[in-house]
Design an enzyme around this catalytic site. Structure first.
Site, PDB file in Angstrom:
ATOM      1  N   HIS A   1       9.716  -1.212   9.319  1.00  0.00           N
ATOM      2  CA  HIS A   1       8.599  -1.996   8.939  1.00  0.00           C
ATOM      3  C   HIS A   1       8.994  -2.784   7.371  1.00  0.00           C
ATOM      4  O   HIS A   1       9.591  -3.868   7.613  1.00  0.00           O
ATOM      5  CB  HIS A   1       7.537  -1.434   8.889  1.00  0.00           C
TER       6      HIS A   1
ATOM      7  N   ASP B   1       0.811  -1.457  -0.464  1.00  0.00           N
ATOM      8  CA  ASP B   1       0.255  -0.293  -0.315  1.00  0.00           C
ATOM      9  C   ASP B   1       1.084   1.289   0.011  1.00  0.00           C
ATOM     10  O   ASP B   1       0.966   2.285   1.046  1.00  0.00           O
ATOM     11  CB  ASP B   1      -1.163   0.082   1.314  1.00  0.00           C
TER      12      ASP B   1
HETATM   13  C1  BDR Z   1       2.936  -0.499   8.203  1.00  0.00           C
HETATM   14  O1  BDR Z   1       1.094   0.321   8.295  1.00  0.00           O
HETATM   15  C2  BDR Z   1       1.820   0.736   7.509  1.00  0.00           C
HETATM   16  O2  BDR Z   1       1.223   2.231   7.199  1.00  0.00           O
HETATM   17  C3  BDR Z   1       3.043   0.563   6.789  1.00  0.00           C
HETATM   18  O3  BDR Z   1       3.210   0.830   5.808  1.00  0.00           O
HETATM   19  C4  BDR Z   1       3.147  -0.694   6.837  1.00  0.00           C
HETATM   20  O4  BDR Z   1       3.681  -1.589   6.570  1.00  0.00           O
HETATM   21  C5  BDR Z   1       3.178  -0.723   9.425  1.00  0.00           C
HETATM   22  O5  BDR Z   1       2.559  -0.775  11.070  1.00  0.00           O
HETATM   23 CA    CA Z   2       2.542  -1.464   4.232  1.00  0.00          CA
END
Ligand code: BDR
Ligand code: CA
Length: 318
Positions: A246, A12
């Protein structure tokens, strides 16, 4: 080197998604076959536009298939503009319309087709809501036995107190579609979870990012530009030492799982109420036939950061 792993990236974009995509597309150990988009950091139209933009700008000649616009149940959550910017790419200039268009198939059918045509070869790296994967499983349950591995960035299991980011008990990708996660974690495919337990143990600070600008060419400068909003968000909520890594941690796992140590056991997801999105791992054999999955608990952050830098800053292959 061994044959590269064939990857479908479910994403995303998203600032850290874009950073993970650049990492994955340059890693010689991985071969990107396609991108599927999910809602989350933006509505589906925005994340798909961003994925097309990233593909075109960085010359990634792979299809982009648009995913679901809503979770399995309920409405999509509002995009976190305070984390990823109004356009979900840190408010850099992204053309509203791209000349290129998404693949004819929706993401879940694209996944099914790719898995069937490359049996036992595809690794899915999923770094967003798990809606597309759940829809693919509902339509073609046999794909669970045909996938090489699924690597998910999502969830939080309380290691070192890492238990949630959108609520005290839930991480964003799981909280955004808890039922999809419950179904994906219960399927009989080899699955590894890269949750906040490890992603919040690894941070990129300004000195590290300046190193990417100096040695990473256009991609390094791009990462600096998109990540200003993300860095400011982390400072604003009291995180010192740089922003959390992340989605790139899931890519790092696909390249080199020895960066992590994990616990094995089935995982379930709370699907409603105030703890919706909470992820729980039990001992192997608990919860009937539910398969054991790997939950990453520790990471060698220094080695992960060195790997990311090495891949980003490598001279382009001839
Ligand atoms: C996840 O949430 C999204 O905002 C980031 O892209 C990552 O995949 C972290 O909690
Ligand atoms: Ca993400």
């Amino acid at each position: 080197m061994m044959n590269p792993k064939k990857i479908i990236f479910d994403t995303d974009p998203g600032i850290d998604d874009a950073m993970a995509l650049l990492f994955l597309s340059r890693a010689p150990q991985l071969q990107l076959l396609g991108i599927t988009t999910a809602m989350g950091n933006g509505y589906i139209e925005a994340t798909t536009r961003n994925a097309l933009y990233l593909r075109d700008r960085f010359g990634l000649s792979v299809p982009v298939a648009q995913g679901a616009s809503r979770p399995l149940e309920g409405e999509p959550t509002e995009p976190p503009t305070w984390v990823h910017g109004d356009n979900a790419l840190g408010d850099i200039a992204v053309p509203a319309d791209s000349a290129s268009t998404p693949h004819a198939l929706p993401a879940h059918r694209f996944l099914i087709d790719m898995i069937r045509s490359h049996p036992h070869e595809i690794t899915i790296i999923a770094v967003a809501r798990l809606t597309n994967l759940a829809l693919a499983l509902r339509e073609a349950p046999e794909i669970a036995g045909l996938v090489k591995q699924v690597v998910v960035m999502g969830g939080a299991f309380g290691t070192h107190g890492h238990s949630g980011n959108v609520t005290p008990l839930a991480e964003a990708n799981i909280a955004g579609d808890p039922l999809a996660a419950e179904e994906v974690f219960g399927a009989a495919w080899p699955l590894a979870i890269i949750g906040l337990d490890v992603t919040q143990q690894t941070q990129m600070d300004d000195a590290y990012l300046r190193g990417l600008v100096d040695d990473g060419g256009e991609a390094g400068q791009f990462i600096w530009d998109i990540s200003r909003v993300y860095a400011a968000f982390h400072v604003g909520v009291g995180v010192s030492g740089g922003f959390y890594v992340h989605d790139s941690s899931a890519v790092a796992y696909a390249i080199d799982p020895t960066l992590f140590s994990a616990s094995a056991g089935p995982v379930r997801v709370v699907t409603d109420g105030f703890a919706a999105g909470h992820t729980i791992q039990s001992r192997p054999g608990a919860w009937g036939q539910r398969p054991a999955v790997q939950v990453c608990r520790e990471v060698d952050s220094a080695r992960l950061l060195a790997l990311y830098r090495r891949v980003l800053c490598a001279p382009p292959a001839r």
